[in-house]
Design an enzyme around this catalytic site. Structure first.
Site, mmCIF file in Angstrom:
data_model
loop_
_atom_site.group_PDB
_atom_site.id
_atom_site.type_symbol
_atom_site.label_atom_id
_atom_site.label_comp_id
_atom_site.label_asym_id
_atom_site.label_seq_id
_atom_site.Cartn_x
_atom_site.Cartn_y
_atom_site.Cartn_z
ATOM 1 N N CYS A 1 -0.312 4.210 2.275
ATOM 2 C CA CYS A 1 -0.385 4.125 3.739
ATOM 3 C C CYS A 1 -0.164 2.692 4.195
ATOM 4 O O CYS A 1 0.961 2.203 4.207
ATOM 5 C CB CYS A 1 -1.706 4.671 4.263
ATOM 6 S SG CYS A 1 -1.751 4.773 6.060
ATOM 7 N N SER A 2 -1.255 1.987 4.545
ATOM 8 C CA SER A 2 -1.089 0.661 5.136
ATOM 9 C C SER A 2 -2.320 -0.212 4.935
ATOM 10 O O SER A 2 -2.595 -1.075 5.761
ATOM 11 C CB SER A 2 -0.801 0.802 6.626
ATOM 12 O OG SER A 2 -1.819 1.572 7.241
ATOM 13 N N CYS A 3 -3.077 0.011 3.859
ATOM 14 C CA CYS A 3 -4.242 -0.832 3.608
ATOM 15 C C CYS A 3 -3.787 -2.281 3.467
ATOM 16 O O CYS A 3 -2.773 -2.567 2.832
ATOM 17 C CB CYS A 3 -4.991 -0.372 2.362
ATOM 18 S SG CYS A 3 -6.009 1.084 2.689
ATOM 19 N N CYS B 1 0.891 -1.165 0.000
ATOM 20 C CA CYS B 1 0.000 0.000 0.000
ATOM 21 C C CYS B 1 0.921 1.205 0.000
ATOM 22 O O CYS B 1 1.442 1.582 1.047
ATOM 23 C CB CYS B 1 -0.920 0.019 1.224
ATOM 24 S SG CYS B 1 -1.925 1.517 1.299
#
Lengths: 102, 222
Positions: free
Chosen positions: B124-126, B121
């Protein structure tokens, strides 16, 4: 416009392949954010916008730190609490010698 | 926090020393520790959320782990019909495991002898948290986010995964609406294995696509 979060493809150093147990306070923050979503107060997209709108200096503080700031910003935007209230409460906790993530 | 330190790589390009890839000093952490408590207390006092909501969320997080993903992959290896359904519509297919996807769709991508899939991702951090639990620190690091999309083979090598030149790499950039799960190649020598036996070979990293599934040490007793 490229935002602070838009870093795909930028050069960076070697991978640091590490993982840690999530700190209790950050787990709590995630739970709060989850509760806000499940109650319908916020959406993941609003949360994302708040993360992506952080100034570079705040964004770079760290993953958990930037999430904290973004949650705070979103709650203020929603009129559910103010940053000033949060800071005041933190000061009260410090004065009372409080622990944290209880 | 430290400002960005400038370093050059072997090609003379500027490297950014990403400050969030390291641990933080105690003073700063303490501020955010208290902030989480303060936010929770204020929201409960104002009646915005209930204490039980927070507890429920914590319990839900604790109930999620890569074991869920391993069961899905094992079933796909063992059951061609399920695999077909999983690849066609991941969100629908995992309902038989009673796994919710919350706000997002699940897209399952299959590794073959021709294609290797890897998930990142960049923004971000999906991550498919309801299937794999919380993402590891390295997945959230700026280094992984930035480099995976332009030099995936080099990144894979740093994970010890050395792909043959004739295997193409497909990098999937997750987002808030779309989460990816890699269906790794089934290891040789596992014919006839049960789903629980197969699931033991499925590591978290193999479902993110940075490593292959674990090779079986020995044949299981029959």
């Amino acid at each position: 416009m490229v935002g602070v979060h838009d870093i795909g493809g930028l050069p960076a150093g070697p991978m640091i392949i590490e993982d840690h147990e999530m700190e209790p306070w950050f787990k709590l923050l995630n739970a709060i954010a989850g509760a806000m979503r499940s109650r319908g107060h916020t959406t993941i997209h609003e949360m994302r916008r708040c993360l992506e709108s952080l100034p570079q200096g705040v964004y770079d503080r760290g993953y958990a730190e930037r999430w904290s700031e973004a949650v705070c910003d979103l709650l203020e935007e929603k009129g559910l609490l103010t940053k000033a209230e949060v800071l005041e409460r933190i000061a009260e906790m410090r004065a009372a010698g409080g622990g944290g993530a209880s | 926090m430290s400002d960005k330190q400038v370093e050059l790589n072997e090609h003379g390009h500027e490297l950014l020393a990403w400050s969030d890839d390291s641990r933080h000093d105690v003073d700063e952490a303490d501020h955010y520790v208290l902030m989480a408590d303060a936010i929770r207390d204020l929201l409960i006092e104002k009646g915005v959320i209930k204490a039980g909501d927070v507890r429920e969320q914590l319990e839900f997080m604790d109930s999620r782990s890569e074991d869920m993903g391993a069961r899905i992959v094992a079933r796909a290896w063992a059951n061609p019909d399920f695999k077909e359904r999983l690849l066609a519509n991941g969100t629908e297919a995992i309902k038989e495991f009673d796994i919710p996807m919350l706000d997002a769709e699940l897209v399952v991508v299959e590794n073959t002898n021709e294609f290797h899939n890897m998930v990142v991702c960049t923004l971000c951090s999906c991550y498919p948290r309801t299937i794999l639990g919380m993402p590891p620190d390295w997945y959230k690091s700026k280094t992984y986010r930035s480099r995976s999309v332009n030099e995936p083979r080099a990144v894979l090598k740093e994970f010890g995964t050395d792909l043959a030149d004739d295997v193409a790499v497909r990098v999937h950039d997750s987002n808030a609406d779309m989460r990816y799960l890699v269906l790794p190649l089934r290891p040789e020598g596992t014919d006839g294995w049960s789903e629980p036996e197969l699931a033991k070979l499925v590591s978290r990293d193999s479902m993110i696509g940075v490593s292959p599934a674990t090779e079986p040490a020995t044949e299981p007793e029959t």
